[in-house]
Design an enzyme around this catalytic site. Structure first.
Site, PDB file in Angstrom:
ATOM      1  CB  SER A  24      -0.912   0.000   1.232  1.00 17.42           C
ATOM      2  OG  SER A  24      -0.144  -0.189   2.410  1.00 17.42           O
ATOM      3  CG  ASN A 111      -3.794  -4.745  13.040  1.00 17.28           C
ATOM      4  OD1 ASN A 111      -3.253  -4.645  11.935  1.00 17.28           O
ATOM      5  ND2 ASN A 111      -4.195  -5.904  13.537  1.00 17.28           N
ATOM      6  CB  THR A 156     -41.321  25.516  -7.831  1.00 20.92           C
ATOM      7  OG1 THR A 156     -42.447  25.991  -8.568  1.00 20.92           O
ATOM      8  CG2 THR A 156     -41.145  26.390  -6.586  1.00 20.92           C
ATOM      9  CG  HIS A 157     -42.396  22.073 -10.604  1.00 16.16           C
ATOM     10  ND1 HIS A 157     -42.688  20.760 -10.291  1.00 16.16           N
ATOM     11  CD2 HIS A 157     -43.086  22.826  -9.705  1.00 16.16           C
ATOM     12  CE1 HIS A 157     -43.535  20.723  -9.270  1.00 16.16           C
ATOM     13  NE2 HIS A 157     -43.788  21.958  -8.890  1.00 16.16           N
ATOM     14  CB  SER A 278     -15.759  26.042 -28.678  1.00 12.75           C
ATOM     15  OG  SER A 278     -15.735  25.255 -29.852  1.00 12.75           O
ATOM     16  CE  LYS A 284     -20.528  26.153 -26.943  1.00 26.27           C
ATOM     17  NZ  LYS A 284     -20.758  24.706 -26.913  1.00 26.27           N
ATOM     18  CG  ASN A 286     -17.888  25.808 -23.843  1.00 28.62           C
ATOM     19  OD1 ASN A 286     -18.993  26.236 -24.198  1.00 28.62           O
ATOM     20  ND2 ASN A 286     -17.055  25.209 -24.667  1.00 28.62           N
ATOM     21  CD  GLU A 291     -19.554  22.119 -19.028  1.00 28.32           C
ATOM     22  OE1 GLU A 291     -20.115  21.363 -19.821  1.00 28.32           O
ATOM     23  OE2 GLU A 291     -18.656  22.902 -19.373  1.00 28.32           O
ATOM     24  CE1 TYR A 318      -6.118  -3.411   9.149  1.00 22.23           C
ATOM     25  CE2 TYR A 318      -5.226  -5.617   8.788  1.00 22.23           C
ATOM     26  CZ  TYR A 318      -5.362  -4.296   8.400  1.00 22.23           C
ATOM     27  OH  TYR A 318      -4.748  -3.865   7.258  1.00 22.23           O
TER      28      TYR A 318
HETATM   29  N1  ARG Z   1      -1.139  -1.249   5.436  1.00 16.20           N
HETATM   30  C1  ARG Z   1      -2.035  -1.787   6.403  1.00 16.20           C
HETATM   31  C2  ARG Z   1      -3.402  -1.098   6.287  1.00 16.20           C
HETATM   32  O1  ARG Z   1      -3.466  -0.074   5.738  1.00 16.20           O
HETATM   33  C3  ARG Z   1      -1.498  -1.604   7.778  1.00 16.20           C
HETATM   34  C4  ARG Z   1      -2.012  -2.573   8.762  1.00 16.20           C
HETATM   35  C5  ARG Z   1      -1.466  -3.937   8.489  1.00 16.20           C
HETATM   36  N2  ARG Z   1      -1.828  -4.840   9.487  1.00 16.20           N
HETATM   37  C6  ARG Z   1      -1.733  -6.156   9.327  1.00 16.20           C
HETATM   38  N3  ARG Z   1      -2.133  -6.888  10.306  1.00 16.20           N
HETATM   39  N4  ARG Z   1      -1.249  -6.689   8.235  1.00 16.20           N
HETATM   40  O2  ARG Z   1      -4.393  -1.604   6.742  1.00 16.20           O
END
Ligand code: ARG
Length: 463
Positions: A24, A111, A156-157, A278, A284, A286, A291, A318
């Site tokens: 991650s 965790n 309204t509407h 445009s 134009k 825009n 948007e 967890y």
């Molecule tokens: N990268 C993990 C997360 O975002 C961290 C926690 C990992 N914990 C574990 N027991 N593998 O959740």
């Protein structure tokens, strides 16, 4: 390619796939400041409680400073092999300071660490978003004060209903943002508990002081159940819900800007800075920024839905599923920040065409209700009957293709003989809005007083 079944992207087989799905660090490095702040609070507490020595604590704090400096200055090498931000930081710490680094993770787990980091990040980000919402409220209320008496059609509407003022219309969004901000305040109070020290799921046998770490990280107190601490992400869901509602509000305003800038409405002109041309149609202008504000609300709402689905089947405590709370949240909250900035810029720079608005306000017999109310008030007519008489007068005016105020008294008397020339005092859009003096109504005096109330409050907050 190692295996025909799992495709050509992986040079080195299952291990590479595992790393790719598991790691991650590419996104959770966003949390590095929170991660280091959490570690600092944790190790100071460990030293205070005599769980690590003062010397080890000092070495760890110094090492964490060095890591922070490396990340800040872009020298730090995050590596996917070390999975996430927590292990990247800790591993670098051990390279820098050696053995004492190994004591930092005493009495905690990734965790409770990640739950703490995420709470800190969401809390701090909500504070920044709140300030941006306030800035948008401020430019809206300033514009509203300036245009407290500029008449426009109220719908309204999406059909012309009754005249209102442009200021009144803008103040409606100030109220919406006010509620968005009060939701931030409520959620912030609820989420401001510290999970650190819940450890993996069951707490720890070390004599830690969770109140000390909570205080050091500006939490109100520690969380009260270790299982809940590591497995709950409802604070993220609340933040995403708040963000989704706010994004929805911005999207509605954006939609109105898109309508108002069409030549058909012609109510406002956006500045060059917030319009684009445009490539083939030279006439134009825009409203791309509006948007995109409208469109980006989809991403914010999508992140909320995605995380609700991730969480809904997870047994305690967890599970790695929770790692999926991050990308969507980072994206959604930074998207909302951009939406708020763009909207603030558009509102501050836009120029209303008050003549066009006023002209539109008078079209479509928008003062018919004023006429009906006058019949009730002056002739003591029951409202239902007044509604009927007014409809006939509108029919008459419409057959002649003139406004209600252009009907002659004798025309009016052909429908209802008791009508007298006092009626002309309520016809016309300016008179109509001026008469709507009920609290929260569209009369310029009401709009001015609401704008003043908000401006005083907002300016006071900024001091
Ligand atoms: N990268 C993990 C997360 O975002 C961290 C926690 C990992 N914990 C574990 N027991 N593998 O959740």
């Amino acid at each position: 390619m190692s295996n025909a079944m799992w495709g050509g992207r992986f040079e080195s087989g299952p291990a590479a796939i595992m790393e790719e799905i598991n790691a991650s660090v590419e996104f959770d490095q966003t949390l590095w400041r929170q991660d280091i702040a959490g570690s600092r609070a944790h190790v100071k507490m460990l030293a205070q409680q005599g769980i690590v020595t003062e010397a080890d604590c000092a070495a760890i704090l110094k090492g964490l400073d060095a890591v922070a400096h490396e990340i800040e200055s872009g020298q730090f090498q995050f590596t996917r092999a070390l999975e996430d931000v927590h292990m990247n930081v800790e591993s670098r710490l051990s390279v820098l300071i050696g053995a004492p680094a190994g004591r930092l993770h005493t009495a905690r787990s990734r965790n409770d660490q990640v739950a703490t980091d995420m709470r800190l990040w969401v809390r701090d980000t909500l504070d920044e978003l709140d300030a941006q919402m306030r800035n948008l409220q401020l430019v809206l209320a300033e514009k509203a004060q300036e245009h407290a008496a500029s008449v426009m059609p109220g719908f309204t509407h999406l059909q012309s209903a009754q005249p209102v003022t442009f200021g009144h219309h803008l103040m409606a969004y100030v109220e919406m943002l006010g509620r968005d901000r009060s939701r931030v305040k409520d959620a912030r109070a609820r989420m401001n508990e510290c999970p650190l020290g819940a450890a993996a799921l069951a707490g720890t046998s070390f004599p830690i002081d969770r109140f000390a770490t909570a205080k050091a990280l500006s939490f109100d107190h520690p969380t009260a159940n270790s299982l809940d601490s590591v497995s709950d992400r409802d604070f993220v869901l609340e933040a995403l819900s708040i963000a989704s509602i706010c994004a929805m509000h911005l999207s509605r305003l954006a939609e109105e800007i898109v309508l108002w800038t069409t030549p058909q409405f012609g109510f406002i002109r956006l500045s060059d800075a917030f319009s684009s041309g445009s490539s083939i149609m030279p006439q134009k202008r825009n409203p791309d920024a509006a948007e995109l504000v409208r469109a980006k609300s989809g991403r914010v709402i999508g992140a909320l839905t995605a995380l609700l689905v991730v969480m809904k089947g997870l047994p305690m405590a967890y599970a790695k599923d929770m790692q999926e709370d991050k990308e969507g949240t980072f994206d959604a909250l930074s998207t909302l920040s951009l939406m708020l900035a763009a909207m603030t810029g558009m509102i501050a720079d836009m120029t209303p065409d008050t003549k066009a608005m006023k002209k539109a306000a008078g079209a479509g017999y928008a003062t018919a209700t004023d006429l009906a109310d006058w019949l009730v008030r002056s002739l003591n007519m029951p409202f239902r009957e007044a509604h009927h008489v007014t409809a006939r007068l509108v029919g008459l005016a419409s057959a002649r293709m003139i406004g209600l105020e252009k009907l002659s008294l004798s025309d009016m008397r052909s429908v209802e003989p008791r009508i007298h020339d006092g009626v002309f005092a309520v016809l016309g859009v300016d008179k109509s809005v001026k008469s709507r003096t009920s609290y929260g109504g569209t009369a310029p005096q009401q709009v001015r007083s609401q704008a003043r109330r908000w401006l005083t409050k907002l300016r006071k907050e900024m001091r």
